[in-house]
Design an enzyme around this catalytic site. Sequence first.
Site, PDB file in Angstrom:
ATOM      1  N   LYS A  13       0.816  -1.221   0.000  1.00 58.48           N
ATOM      2  CA  LYS A  13       0.000   0.000   0.000  1.00 58.48           C
ATOM      3  C   LYS A  13       0.849   1.272   0.000  1.00 58.48           C
ATOM      4  O   LYS A  13       0.456   2.258  -0.602  1.00 58.48           O
ATOM      5  CB  LYS A  13      -1.042   0.003   1.117  1.00 58.48           C
ATOM      6  CG  LYS A  13      -0.500   0.068   2.508  1.00 58.48           C
ATOM      7  CD  LYS A  13      -1.635  -0.033   3.501  1.00 58.48           C
ATOM      8  CE  LYS A  13      -1.155  -0.461   4.859  1.00 58.48           C
ATOM      9  NZ  LYS A  13       0.114   0.063   5.365  1.00 58.48           N
ATOM     10  N   ARG A  88      -7.094   2.665  11.301  1.00 53.77           N
ATOM     11  CA  ARG A  88      -6.835   1.248  11.577  1.00 53.77           C
ATOM     12  C   ARG A  88      -7.790   0.701  12.623  1.00 53.77           C
ATOM     13  O   ARG A  88      -7.780  -0.500  12.880  1.00 53.77           O
ATOM     14  CB  ARG A  88      -5.425   1.088  12.125  1.00 53.77           C
ATOM     15  CG  ARG A  88      -4.379   0.654  11.097  1.00 53.77           C
ATOM     16  CD  ARG A  88      -3.038   0.953  11.705  1.00 53.77           C
ATOM     17  NE  ARG A  88      -1.951   0.113  11.401  1.00 53.77           N
ATOM     18  CZ  ARG A  88      -0.917   0.463  10.635  1.00 53.77           C
ATOM     19  NH1 ARG A  88      -0.938   1.568   9.959  1.00 53.77           N
ATOM     20  NH2 ARG A  88       0.117  -0.314  10.527  1.00 53.77           N
ATOM     21  N   ARG A 127      12.039  -6.932   3.031  1.00 52.81           N
ATOM     22  CA  ARG A 127      11.806  -5.489   2.861  1.00 52.81           C
ATOM     23  C   ARG A 127      12.876  -4.633   3.553  1.00 52.81           C
ATOM     24  O   ARG A 127      13.204  -4.852   4.710  1.00 52.81           O
ATOM     25  CB  ARG A 127      10.429  -5.142   3.433  1.00 52.81           C
ATOM     26  CG  ARG A 127      10.088  -3.677   3.312  1.00 52.81           C
ATOM     27  CD  ARG A 127       8.616  -3.439   3.382  1.00 52.81           C
ATOM     28  NE  ARG A 127       8.128  -3.287   4.743  1.00 52.81           N
ATOM     29  CZ  ARG A 127       6.930  -2.796   5.045  1.00 52.81           C
ATOM     30  NH1 ARG A 127       6.086  -2.467   4.076  1.00 52.81           N
ATOM     31  NH2 ARG A 127       6.533  -2.698   6.288  1.00 52.81           N
ATOM     32  N   ARG A 160      13.339  -2.582   8.966  1.00 53.92           N
ATOM     33  CA  ARG A 160      12.612  -2.060  10.119  1.00 53.92           C
ATOM     34  C   ARG A 160      12.561  -3.114  11.215  1.00 53.92           C
ATOM     35  O   ARG A 160      12.253  -4.271  10.949  1.00 53.92           O
ATOM     36  CB  ARG A 160      11.181  -1.698   9.698  1.00 53.92           C
ATOM     37  CG  ARG A 160      11.122  -0.365   8.997  1.00 53.92           C
ATOM     38  CD  ARG A 160       9.779  -0.086   8.411  1.00 53.92           C
ATOM     39  NE  ARG A 160       8.658  -0.385   9.288  1.00 53.92           N
ATOM     40  CZ  ARG A 160       7.386  -0.226   8.929  1.00 53.92           C
ATOM     41  NH1 ARG A 160       7.086   0.237   7.724  1.00 53.92           N
ATOM     42  NH2 ARG A 160       6.406  -0.509   9.750  1.00 53.92           N
ATOM     43  N   ARG A 171       1.839  -7.388  14.374  1.00 53.64           N
ATOM     44  CA  ARG A 171       1.226  -6.396  13.476  1.00 53.64           C
ATOM     45  C   ARG A 171       0.239  -7.060  12.524  1.00 53.64           C
ATOM     46  O   ARG A 171      -0.838  -6.532  12.248  1.00 53.64           O
ATOM     47  CB  ARG A 171       2.311  -5.658  12.685  1.00 53.64           C
ATOM     48  CG  ARG A 171       3.129  -4.744  13.583  1.00 53.64           C
ATOM     49  CD  ARG A 171       4.419  -4.332  12.927  1.00 53.64           C
ATOM     50  NE  ARG A 171       4.236  -3.435  11.812  1.00 53.64           N
ATOM     51  CZ  ARG A 171       4.900  -3.505  10.661  1.00 53.64           C
ATOM     52  NH1 ARG A 171       5.789  -4.449  10.461  1.00 53.64           N
ATOM     53  NH2 ARG A 171       4.680  -2.650   9.718  1.00 53.64           N
TER      54      ARG A 171
HETATM   55  P1  AMP Z   1       3.117   1.144   9.282  1.00 54.46           P
HETATM   56  O1  AMP Z   1       4.344   1.784   8.724  1.00 54.46           O
HETATM   57  O2  AMP Z   1       1.851   1.673   8.687  1.00 54.46           O
HETATM   58  O3  AMP Z   1       3.187  -0.356   9.267  1.00 54.46           O
HETATM   59  O4  AMP Z   1       3.070   1.574  10.825  1.00 54.46           O
HETATM   60  C1  AMP Z   1       4.140   1.286  11.703  1.00 54.46           C
HETATM   61  C2  AMP Z   1       3.680   1.395  13.128  1.00 54.46           C
HETATM   62  O5  AMP Z   1       3.197   2.731  13.371  1.00 54.46           O
HETATM   63  C3  AMP Z   1       2.513   0.503  13.537  1.00 54.46           C
HETATM   64  O6  AMP Z   1       2.936  -0.806  13.878  1.00 54.46           O
HETATM   65  C4  AMP Z   1       1.977   1.265  14.746  1.00 54.46           C
HETATM   66  O7  AMP Z   1       2.834   1.107  15.874  1.00 54.46           O
HETATM   67  C5  AMP Z   1       2.103   2.708  14.279  1.00 54.46           C
HETATM   68  N1  AMP Z   1       0.904   3.147  13.528  1.00 54.46           N
HETATM   69  C6  AMP Z   1       0.850   3.517  12.227  1.00 54.46           C
HETATM   70  N2  AMP Z   1      -0.401   3.865  11.874  1.00 54.46           N
HETATM   71  C7  AMP Z   1      -1.158   3.718  12.972  1.00 54.46           C
HETATM   72  C8  AMP Z   1      -2.535   3.885  13.235  1.00 54.46           C
HETATM   73  N3  AMP Z   1      -3.404   4.302  12.291  1.00 54.46           N
HETATM   74  N4  AMP Z   1      -2.976   3.632  14.496  1.00 54.46           N
HETATM   75  C9  AMP Z   1      -2.135   3.248  15.471  1.00 54.46           C
HETATM   76  N5  AMP Z   1      -0.819   3.016  15.280  1.00 54.46           N
HETATM   77  C10 AMP Z   1      -0.330   3.255  14.039  1.00 54.46           C
END
Ligand code: AMP
Length: 215
Positions: A13, A88, A127, A160, A171
């Site tokens: 995404k 989310r 990744r 990461r 996650r």
């Molecule tokens: P992502 O890069 O979108 O996978 O996000 C990495 C991390 O950021 C997630 O595992 C959460 O710890 C935090 N995070 C990102 N977006 C959200 C969200 N909408 N709500 C809560 N935590 C978030």
Amino acid sequence: MNVILIGAQGSGKGTQADLLAGELGLPHVSSGDLFRQAMAEKTELGLKVKTYMDRGELVPDDLTVAMILSRLAMPDCARGVILDGFPRTVAQEQALDEGLHNVGKQIDLVFYLEVPREELLVRLSGRYICRANQHVYNVNTRPPKTPGVCDIDGSLLYQRPDDTGEAVQRRLNIFFSETIYLLDYYRDQGKLVVIDGNRPIEQVRASLIEAIQSR
Ligand code: AMP
């Protein structure tokens, strides 16, 4: 036009949001990128969210919603936005609708990039992202020209910490046990388009553009 891309970690995404943003001339707003940026800059928000991010847990809704709504209030989002990683949770989804409604806007289209869990794990294990601008690579499917270095800005690539071990499983569990239910809400409003994300980047991109044009 306000578009949301929903997909599990590794569904592509972020990559597709970047492409769509370029195509439509809209900003790509990623909650994960904003949190990582806050952490890198060691802002008050960055310090608050670090533990959640390291563990692969969701950051509390109040912090997340406040961050996103203030980003959406910036002038570059006036014509619309490509949202990635937000909302989310149901609380975030409702806060987003309310925040947009208050300024006479709404979500127009929601894409779900569907990818099987086994494939997500394969993708996440390969990744790497760049330190400077979070450009995404995959050592198996989309390697950089020089190993370990970003093609676009020359910064070093890293894996990461939340893409490995227990954090990645946590996650994915959160996605498939919680975030996935957001789809019902947007489906009921006739805004949801499900896209097969288990295809090459270009094919997925073409499907997204086609769906936007047919609206
Ligand atoms: P992502 O890069 O979108 O996978 O996000 C990495 C991390 O950021 C997630 O595992 C959460 O710890 C935090 N995070 C990102 N977006 C959200 C969200 N909408 N709500 C809560 N935590 C978030």
